[in-house]
Structures are given as C-alpha cells and as structure tokens.
Motif scaffolding. Structure first.
Motif, mmCIF file in Angstrom:
data_model
loop_
_atom_site.group_PDB
_atom_site.id
_atom_site.type_symbol
_atom_site.label_atom_id
_atom_site.label_comp_id
_atom_site.label_asym_id
_atom_site.label_seq_id
_atom_site.Cartn_x
_atom_site.Cartn_y
_atom_site.Cartn_z
ATOM 1 N N ARG A 25 51.009 45.375 15.774
ATOM 2 C CA ARG A 25 49.814 46.046 15.257
ATOM 3 C C ARG A 25 48.795 46.260 16.366
ATOM 4 O O ARG A 25 48.162 47.315 16.442
ATOM 5 N N ARG A 26 48.629 45.270 17.240
ATOM 6 C CA ARG A 26 47.659 45.402 18.322
ATOM 7 C C ARG A 26 48.124 46.436 19.347
ATOM 8 O O ARG A 26 47.313 47.127 19.952
ATOM 9 N N LEU A 27 49.435 46.553 19.532
ATOM 10 C CA LEU A 27 49.950 47.579 20.434
ATOM 11 C C LEU A 27 49.661 48.978 19.900
ATOM 12 O O LEU A 27 49.533 49.925 20.669
ATOM 13 N N GLY A 28 49.542 49.101 18.580
ATOM 14 C CA GLY A 28 49.262 50.393 17.987
ATOM 15 C C GLY A 28 47.813 50.796 18.080
ATOM 16 O O GLY A 28 47.462 51.942 17.819
ATOM 17 N N GLY A 29 46.922 49.865 18.468
ATOM 18 C CA GLY A 29 45.503 50.175 18.597
ATOM 19 C C GLY A 29 45.198 50.795 19.952
ATOM 20 O O GLY A 29 46.070 51.147 20.736
ATOM 21 N N SER A 30 43.885 50.917 20.214
ATOM 22 C CA SER A 30 43.471 51.549 21.464
ATOM 23 C C SER A 30 43.755 50.657 22.665
ATOM 24 O O SER A 30 44.015 51.139 23.763
ATOM 25 N N GLY A 31 43.661 49.331 22.467
ATOM 26 C CA GLY A 31 43.939 48.401 23.554
ATOM 27 C C GLY A 31 42.873 48.345 24.625
ATOM 28 O O GLY A 31 43.086 47.770 25.690
ATOM 29 N N SER A 32 41.718 48.964 24.376
ATOM 30 C CA SER A 32 40.689 49.061 25.410
ATOM 31 C C SER A 32 39.530 48.097 25.194
ATOM 32 O O SER A 32 38.588 48.086 25.979
ATOM 33 N N GLU A 33 39.583 47.281 24.144
ATOM 34 C CA GLU A 33 38.432 46.433 23.815
ATOM 35 C C GLU A 33 38.097 45.451 24.924
ATOM 36 O O GLU A 33 36.935 45.153 25.170
ATOM 37 N N LEU A 34 39.106 44.920 25.613
ATOM 38 C CA LEU A 34 38.890 43.912 26.646
ATOM 39 C C LEU A 34 39.330 44.417 28.017
ATOM 40 O O LEU A 34 39.607 43.611 28.916
ATOM 41 N N ALA A 35 39.380 45.729 28.184
ATOM 42 C CA ALA A 35 39.918 46.289 29.431
ATOM 43 C C ALA A 35 39.093 45.877 30.642
ATOM 44 O O ALA A 35 39.645 45.580 31.710
ATOM 45 N N GLY A 36 37.764 45.858 30.505
ATOM 46 C CA GLY A 36 36.910 45.518 31.638
ATOM 47 C C GLY A 36 37.143 44.109 32.134
ATOM 48 O O GLY A 36 37.360 43.877 33.335
ATOM 49 N N SER A 37 37.128 43.155 31.230
ATOM 50 C CA SER A 37 37.318 41.760 31.628
ATOM 51 C C SER A 37 38.745 41.495 32.087
ATOM 52 O O SER A 37 38.978 40.676 32.984
ATOM 53 N N GLN A 38 39.718 42.175 31.507
ATOM 54 C CA GLN A 38 41.110 41.991 31.938
ATOM 55 C C GLN A 38 41.283 42.402 33.387
ATOM 56 O O GLN A 38 41.969 41.729 34.165
ATOM 57 N N GLN A 39 40.624 43.482 33.785
ATOM 58 C CA GLN A 39 40.681 43.937 35.173
ATOM 59 C C GLN A 39 40.058 42.907 36.103
ATOM 60 O O GLN A 39 40.601 42.570 37.156
ATOM 61 N N THR A 40 38.902 42.391 35.712
ATOM 62 C CA THR A 40 38.192 41.402 36.536
ATOM 63 C C THR A 40 39.000 40.124 36.666
ATOM 64 O O THR A 40 39.152 39.567 37.763
ATOM 65 N N LEU A 41 39.539 39.642 35.551
ATOM 66 C CA LEU A 41 40.288 38.386 35.575
ATOM 67 C C LEU A 41 41.606 38.531 36.319
ATOM 68 O O LEU A 41 42.066 37.577 36.967
ATOM 69 N N ALA A 42 42.226 39.693 36.229
ATOM 70 C CA ALA A 42 43.476 39.908 36.966
ATOM 71 C C ALA A 42 43.224 39.816 38.465
ATOM 72 O O ALA A 42 44.020 39.218 39.202
ATOM 73 N N TYR A 43 42.110 40.385 38.929
ATOM 74 C CA TYR A 43 41.813 40.284 40.356
ATOM 75 C C TYR A 43 41.410 38.861 40.728
ATOM 76 O O TYR A 43 41.777 38.373 41.803
ATOM 77 N N LEU A 44 40.673 38.186 39.853
ATOM 78 C CA LEU A 44 40.307 36.788 40.119
ATOM 79 C C LEU A 44 41.556 35.931 40.255
ATOM 80 O O LEU A 44 41.628 35.040 41.112
ATOM 81 N N ASN A 45 42.557 36.196 39.432
ATOM 82 C CA ASN A 45 43.824 35.469 39.525
ATOM 83 C C ASN A 45 44.476 35.694 40.890
ATOM 84 O O ASN A 45 44.966 34.759 41.532
ATOM 85 N N TRP A 46 44.453 36.947 41.355
ATOM 86 C CA TRP A 46 45.027 37.240 42.664
ATOM 87 C C TRP A 46 44.231 36.561 43.773
ATOM 88 O O TRP A 46 44.807 35.988 44.716
ATOM 89 N N LEU A 47 42.904 36.599 43.695
ATOM 90 C CA LEU A 47 42.076 35.989 44.735
ATOM 91 C C LEU A 47 42.288 34.475 44.783
ATOM 92 O O LEU A 47 42.344 33.886 45.871
ATOM 93 N N ALA A 48 42.430 33.843 43.627
ATOM 94 C CA ALA A 48 42.697 32.399 43.593
ATOM 95 C C ALA A 48 44.025 32.095 44.255
ATOM 96 O O ALA A 48 44.156 31.109 44.998
ATOM 97 N N TRP A 49 45.038 32.931 44.003
ATOM 98 C CA TRP A 49 46.330 32.735 44.661
ATOM 99 C C TRP A 49 46.197 32.896 46.171
ATOM 100 O O TRP A 49 46.723 32.090 46.950
ATOM 101 N N HIS A 50 45.484 33.925 46.608
ATOM 102 C CA HIS A 50 45.292 34.174 48.039
ATOM 103 C C HIS A 50 44.569 32.996 48.702
ATOM 104 O O HIS A 50 44.995 32.513 49.756
ATOM 105 N N CYS A 51 43.515 32.511 48.084
ATOM 106 C CA CYS A 51 42.735 31.422 48.669
ATOM 107 C C CYS A 51 43.514 30.100 48.686
ATOM 108 O O CYS A 51 43.260 29.239 49.526
ATOM 109 N N SER A 52 44.459 29.946 47.765
ATOM 110 C CA SER A 52 45.216 28.695 47.707
ATOM 111 C C SER A 52 46.022 28.474 48.986
ATOM 112 O O SER A 52 46.331 27.332 49.338
ATOM 113 N N GLU A 53 46.381 29.550 49.698
ATOM 114 C CA GLU A 53 47.122 29.414 50.935
ATOM 115 C C GLU A 53 46.263 28.864 52.073
ATOM 116 O O GLU A 53 46.794 28.447 53.112
#
Length: 293
Positions: A25-53
């Motif tokens: 049902r959620r796939l059938g919706g617009s899927g844009s409600e949390l798009a802004g934060s998902q983008q930010t958190l996805a990059y934060l996840n990458w930055l945390a991985w990068h800094c862990s090295e």
C-alpha cells in the motif's frame, strides 16, 4: 494437510503477510513524505562510514549507522515512535563517539568493566566534548558551534518526548498492523525533525573528523551541500566551516592522511591496548589478564 494449514495460518505467517500488504500500500502512494530526511540520513550514513576509517574508536560510529538504517526503515513503514527512538539513540552514539574516540584509553578501560558497571551519563559526555579542540575554532567569531550543540540537545529532547511523553501527541494509537500509518501533517513533522537532526549530525561529524571530511572529493561534498541539506542547514554549515583556521584545517588533513597511510600498510598497536587498521579496532590486550597457564 493440517500441518500445512497450521503453518500457513500461524501468527508469524499472518503478521508477515499483513506487513507485506502494508508495504504494498505504501509503495502505491507518492512516497515523497520523508524524501528530504531520507536524503540527509543516507548521506550521514555514508559520512559515518567514511569517518570510521580514520577513527581511533569507530565502534559508536558503527552503532550510529545501525540507528540510521533503523530510522529509514521505520520511517518508510510509518512507525513514527520507532523512528524517534532510534533518532535519540543516534544522537547518543555520535556524542559517545566524539567522547571515546578522543579518549581511547577510557574506551579500553570501559570495555574491561563488567557490563552492569558501565554508566554513560549522556549530558556529562555532551558537556565534555564541547571542550575538545575540534569544536573550538568557531567559538570566537560566530555562534554556529554553540548552535550545533543546541540543535543536538533539541533533537535529543524532541525524540525523548516520544519515548517518555504521556500526552496525546506522543501516544501511538495503532489498533493493528494495518492501522500503522502517518497522515500528511505528522509525516511532514517527522521529515522536518529528522532532516534537522541529520544536518546537525553532519556538522558534528565534519567538525570532529575535519581531516577526513577534507579528503572527500569536491563533487561528493557539493552533493552533500546541494542535495542532502536544506537552505538553512547549508548556510549554517558553510558559515561554521569558514570560521575554521587554515592552519587547523591543514593540520587535521595531514593527520588524517597519515592515519590512512599507516592503516593501509598494516595494523599497528597503540599504548591504549588497541590494534588499529582500516576495519577499525580490536581489543588485543587486557592489562589485568593473568599470564599463568
């Protein structure tokens, strides 16, 4: 036949089937409600991985990445309370990272204690990390660093209200799996809160791991500023970075390069009792361990 029907109608099968229908049902919706934060958190996840090295103690960075993935998962399913629970844990883990990464001896000593004796007072750790040199450059000329920690506190308190709050706003009223959802207003509020949290965490990591951040290629940094942050967060981030002295930035970049080169060649031990390599650390020596056979 009976056993097959029993397996098919088991509570576990019913639960998974209903979750599957909700996802569809959620796939059938617009899927844009949390798009802004998902983008930010996805990059934060990458930055945390990068800094862990480059981290002395990447354990809490790895835990923070787990929280980010859980937030994205809970947000996609519309489980607001769970998203806030992991948002609070994310803040705690990043503060612990800055504290223990700058004090690896304390991390080793803490790791040797019985689990029931370990006590982390989050407010005390937050106060201590504000004294680190990593967060000092901006204090004299601008309020952006103090803004950073006020944002961290705000995010922690907001998420804590969802964990401990007893008013109607912070109570979940789900009747069953099918009823778990977010209306447009609450989805927008969650998206704004998570994006604000993500922007503060990006600044926290970039300042603490300034050398590792400066080693990121310009296109990736440009992506972070353009797509992973809002206008306000981007302006605050840039103002704060502009206040960092060139000598400090060069020092941190050189130190990060040295760490990367040393770990790339071979693991090396530290006097704290850690073995450092590109994968992080391993506790290799217990100073209280008996040498008797």
């Amino acid at each position: 036949m009976a056993s097959k029907r029993q397996r098919r109608d088991s509570p576990r099968e019913k639960l998974l089937a209903e979750v599957g229908r909700q996802v569809e049902r959620r796939l059938g919706g617009s899927g844009s409600e949390l798009a802004g934060s998902q983008q930010t958190l996805a990059y934060l996840n990458w930055l945390a991985w990068h800094c862990s090295e480059f981290a002395e103690v990447p354990a809490f960075l790895n835990a923070a990445r787990v929280d980010i993935l859980a937030i994205l998962h809970a947000g996609a399913l519309g489980v607001e309370r769970t998203a806030h629970l992991h948002a609070r844990s994310l803040v705690e883990n990043l503060v612990r990272h800055c504290y223990f990464d700058s004090r690896p001896s304390l991390f080793v000593a803490r790791s040797l204690l019985p689990e029931e004796d370990v006590r982390d007072v989050w407010a005390d750790l937050l106060e201590e990390i504000q004294r680190l040199p990593h967060f000092q450059p901006a204090l004299g000329d601008t309020a952006e660093t103090s803004f950073l920690f006020s944002e961290i506190v705000h995010a922690y308190q907001r998420s804590s209200r969802f964990v401990h709050g007893s008013t109607a706003r912070y109570r979940s009223l789900y009747r069953d799996i099918r009823s778990i959802d977010l209306d447009a207003e609450r989805a927008g509020e969650l998206d704004a809160a998570l994006r604000r949290l993500g922007e503060a965490c990006l600044l926290l990591l970039a300042l603490y791991h300034l050398g590792a951040y400066l080693l990121i290629s310009q296109p990736i940094r440009r992506y972070m500023l353009r797509d992973a942050m809002g206008l306000g967060g981007r302006a605050r981030f840039l103002r704060c970075m502009e206040s960092v002295p060139v000598t400090w930035a060069q020092h941190q970049r050189t130190a990060a390069l040295r760490t990367w080169r040393e770990r790339k060649r071979k693991p090396f031990p530290t006097r704290d009792g850690l073995l450092l390599d590109r994968k992080g650390l391993a506790l290799v020596v217990n100073p209280r361990a008996s040498t008797k056979s």
